[in-house]
Design an enzyme around this catalytic site. Structure first.
Site, PDB file in Angstrom:
ATOM      1  N   SER A   1       0.832  -1.208   0.000  1.00 37.42           N
ATOM      2  CA  SER A   1       0.000   0.000   0.000  1.00 37.42           C
ATOM      3  C   SER A   1       0.861   1.251   0.000  1.00 37.42           C
ATOM      4  O   SER A   1       1.980   1.254   0.524  1.00 37.42           O
ATOM      5  CB  SER A   1      -0.881  -0.009   1.257  1.00 37.42           C
ATOM      6  OG  SER A   1      -1.456   1.242   1.499  1.00 37.42           O
TER       7      SER A   1
ATOM      8  N   TYR B   1      -2.292  -0.300  10.500  1.00 34.49           N
ATOM      9  CA  TYR B   1      -2.482  -0.969   9.209  1.00 34.49           C
ATOM     10  C   TYR B   1      -1.288  -0.713   8.290  1.00 34.49           C
ATOM     11  O   TYR B   1      -0.684  -1.636   7.735  1.00 34.49           O
ATOM     12  CB  TYR B   1      -3.772  -0.494   8.528  1.00 34.49           C
ATOM     13  CG  TYR B   1      -3.800  -0.800   7.053  1.00 34.49           C
ATOM     14  CD1 TYR B   1      -3.992  -2.103   6.607  1.00 34.49           C
ATOM     15  CD2 TYR B   1      -3.601   0.207   6.106  1.00 34.49           C
ATOM     16  CE1 TYR B   1      -3.986  -2.392   5.236  1.00 34.49           C
ATOM     17  CE2 TYR B   1      -3.592  -0.072   4.755  1.00 34.49           C
ATOM     18  CZ  TYR B   1      -3.793  -1.371   4.321  1.00 34.49           C
ATOM     19  OH  TYR B   1      -3.768  -1.664   2.984  1.00 34.49           O
TER      20      TYR B   1
ATOM     21  N   LYS C   1       1.950  -3.258   6.757  1.00 41.75           N
ATOM     22  CA  LYS C   1       2.403  -3.386   5.370  1.00 41.75           C
ATOM     23  C   LYS C   1       3.909  -3.124   5.277  1.00 41.75           C
ATOM     24  O   LYS C   1       4.637  -3.816   4.560  1.00 41.75           O
ATOM     25  CB  LYS C   1       1.636  -2.409   4.473  1.00 41.75           C
ATOM     26  CG  LYS C   1       0.162  -2.728   4.293  1.00 41.75           C
ATOM     27  CD  LYS C   1      -0.045  -4.017   3.520  1.00 41.75           C
ATOM     28  CE  LYS C   1      -1.513  -4.253   3.195  1.00 41.75           C
ATOM     29  NZ  LYS C   1      -1.740  -5.528   2.481  1.00 41.75           N
TER      30      LYS C   1
END
Length: 336
Positions: free
Chosen positions: A124, A150, A154
Site C-alpha cells: 500500500s 495498518y 504493510k
C-alpha cells in the site's frame, strides 16, 4: 503456472483471479471469508467459465494451510489476504499485527517448506507515510511518519520479504504498492462489497446512493487543493488487477517494488461529481466535517518504474470506473 491467491475472493483478489484465468493461468483461492462472500466464486465462473478451487482457510491456521500447499503444488503465491480498515487498526493494533504480520510469516514458512519461492505482495501507498511531497516514487524511504497500525503492518511485511530474499538467493518477491482502487468489472458481476462498514470512499458513495448510508462525510474542505478537499490517486481495479499479471510475468530473484497508480490525483468532490454524472445527475448527500488526523492533502503515484520494467500502465479512466460502478450497483441491488 499454478498460482495460489490468498484473499482471492476479496475486491482486488477477485478481479485479479478473472484476469489470470482469462490469460490461461491455473489458480486456486484461499480465503477465510472475513470480508468477502463465497458467491464471488460463482460470479468469477460466470465471467470466465472457470470456477476456481477454493479453500476456506485462515492464515493463522498453519495445519490447514500446510494441507493446501501439500496438495496444491503451487509455483507462485499472490498475497492479498489481510485486514485493511485503518480506523479499526488504531483501535485494535494487536489484531492487525497478529493477522497481517503473523499470517504472512505463516505463509512464508509454508512456502519455504513446500518449495514455493515466488510471491507477489499486496502492499500500500501508506508505507510512504508523510514525505512532505505529493508525488511518490519507489526509491523514497518508507516507514517514517506512518499514521496507523495498518500501514505499519504493510511496511513490516515489506521488510520481512527483503530479509527473506537476502537470506535465500532463489527467493523472488514483487511488492506492489497500491494507491486507491475504484470501479468494478465491466460485467457488473464483481465489485467492492465489504461485509462490514466500508472505509473506502467508493463503497461509501455506493451505499449513500442506495440509501444504505445516510450521507457521505467529507473530511475537510480547507486543504491546499483546488476545491479544498483531499486528493488521491484513484486507479481502476481492472488496471490494478492487470498490474499483477504484468508482475508475475516479470518476476526475478530478489525484491522488486512498484507503484501501481495513474500518476494523477482527483479530489473527493471531483469523485462525487463524477459519480453523479455517471448516475444521470442523481445528487449524493454529503456533509463537510473536520479533517481526520493523519490525512494528507494530496498524494499520487509516480508509475514510471512500472511502465518501464513491467510494461504496464493504466488504460481506464475515472469515468470508466464510475460507469462500471453504476453497472455493478444494478447487479448489487438485484442481489439485495
Amino acid at each position: 503456472m499454478k498460482i495460489l491467491l490468498t484473499g482471492g475472493t476479496g475486491y482486488i483478489g477477485s478481479h485479479t483471479a478473472v484476469e489470470l484465468i482469462e490469460r490461461g493461468y491455473e489458480i486456486e483461492i484461499l480465503d477465510n471469508l472475513f470480508n468477502s462472500k463465497i458467491t464471488v466464486l460463482d460470479d468469477i465462473e460466470k465471467i470466465t467459465g472457470v470456477k476456481p478451487k477454493f479453500h476456506k482457510v485462515d492464515l493463522l491456521d498453519v495445519l490447514a494451510m500446510e494441507k493446501v500447499f501439500e496438495e496444491g503444488k503451487f509455483d507462485l503465491v499472490i498475497h492479498f489476504a489481510g485486514l485493511k480498515a485503518v480506523g479499526e487498526s488504531v483501535e485494535k493494533p494487536l489484531k492487525y499485527y497478529e493477522n497481517n504480520v503473523g499470517g504472512t510469516i505463516n505463509l512464508l514458512k509454508c512456502m519455504k517448506k513446500y518449495g514455493v519461492n515466488k510471491i507477489v505482495f499486496s502492499s500500500s501507498a501508506t508505507v510512504y507515510g508523510d514525505q512532505g511531497v505529493a508525488e511518490l516514487t519507489e526509491d523514497m524511504q518508507t516507514g517514517v511518519g506512518i499514521t496507523n497500525p495498518y500501514g505499519e503492518t504493510k511496511h513490516v511485511i515489506e521488510e520481512i520479504l527483503k530479509d527473506v530474499a537476502e537470506a535465500d538467493q532463489k527467493f523472488e518477491a514483487t511488492i506492489l504498492r497500491y494507491f486507491n482502487p475504484v470501479g468494478a468489472h465491466k460485467s457488473g458481476l464483481i465489485g467492492e462489497d465489504p461485509n462490514d462498514i466500508p472505509n473506502n470512499l467508493m463503497p461509501i458513495i455506493m451505499k449513500v446512493s442506495t440509501g444504505e448510508i445516510k450521507e457521505l462525510s467529507v473530511y475537510g474542505d480547507d486543504y491546499d487543493t483546488p476545491d479544498g478537499t483531499g486528493m488521491r490517486d484513484y486507479i481502476h481495479v481492472v488496471d490494478l488487477a492487470r498490474g499483477h499479471v504484468a508482475a508475475i510475468e516479470k518476476m526475478k530473484p530478489g525484491v522488486s517494488i512498484y507503484n501501481l497508480g495513474t500518476g494523477k490525483a482527483t479530489s473527493v468532490l471531483e469523485m462525487v461529481a463524477a459519480f453523479e454524472k455517471a448516475s444521470g445527475g442523481k445528487k449524493l448527500t454529503y456533509k463537510i466535517v473536520g479533517r481526520r488526523a493523519g490525512d494528507l492533502p494530496k498524494i499520487f503515484a509516480n508509475p514510471t518504474k512500472a511502465k518501464k520494467e513491467l510494461e504496464w500502465e493504466t488504460e481506464l479512466t475515472i469515468e470508466d470506473a464510475m460507469d462500471d460502478t453504476i453497472n455493478y450497483l444494478k447487479h448489487y441491488t438485484e442481489k439485495k
